[in-house]
Scaffold this motif. Structure first.
Motif: not given
Length: 200
Positions: A16-33
């Motif tokens: 939910x904290x990650x989504x909050x950063x996204x919602x505030x216009x943030x750019x995030x590094x995250x893991x995928x496959x």
């Protein structure tokens, strides 16, 4: 800022904290496959512009829309029956599909190209994200700012360009396994790049 998550079962409160950063216009590094990726809320124009600015050193950057709900694809891309059946057999997984863009898709990406890339990864982070917000759509690209970079360790990612992003999601080292890119623009599958996804 770096946020550590469980690699298999990411904690809901942290997601939910990650989504909050996204919602505030943030750019995030995250893991995928396919390795660590860099992305933002695809519907936030300011965030999209920020992501484009970060990738400016790579003239021909590869970006795609990432979603977990297959039903969202048609909002951004034109999917005929043949493409639908083909994709349905392969997702979620390490594939990027190139499809004709809808008017909405072009507007979201802020480009004049007639095609759009679509990703539906098979990874714990993506699944955890979709459980909280199933209609969420990311603009996503490999976590690198220059062509010669290939990062696997989130600590290194944070040290190299942590100041340029709003959050680095850390689940430990993740191998770089580029997606298989398949064009469905002309109705029949055309492999553009062989990658982690097996070609049927």
């Amino acid at each position: 800022m770096r946020l550590s998550l469980h690699p298999i079962t990411p904690e809901s409160r942290l997601m939910r904290k990650v989504l909050e950063v996204f919602a505030n216009g943030g750019v995030i590094v995250y893991p995928t496959d396919s390795g660590y990726s860099l992305g933002c809320d695809a519907l936030n124009k300011a965030a999209v512009n920020k992501l484009y600015h970060l990738k400016r050193e790579i003239k021909k950057y590869y970006m795609a829309l990432m979603m977990l709900d297959f039903g969202l694809v048609t909002e951004f891309a034109k999917v005929d029956t043949t493409a639908f059946r083909y994709m349905r057999k392969l997702v979620p997984g390490p594939y990027t599909f190139i499809l004709p863009a809808t008017t909405h898709g072009k507007k979201v990406l802020d480009v004049k190209r007639a095609e759009i890339g679509v990703r539906m990864p098979d990874c714990p982070f993506g699944h955890a994200l979709s459980l909280i917000k199933p209609d969420f759509v990311l603009l996503t690209t490999a976590a690198k700012i220059r062509e010669d970079e290939n990062f696997t360790d989130p600590v290194e990612i944070d040290s190299v360009f942590g100041n340029d992003v709003d959050l680095v999601v850390d689940i430990g080292p993740v191998a770089v396994n580029p997606t298989t890119i398949i064009s469905l623009v002309n109705g029949q599958p055309e492999v553009i790049r062989e990658g982690a996804g097996e070609i049927p």
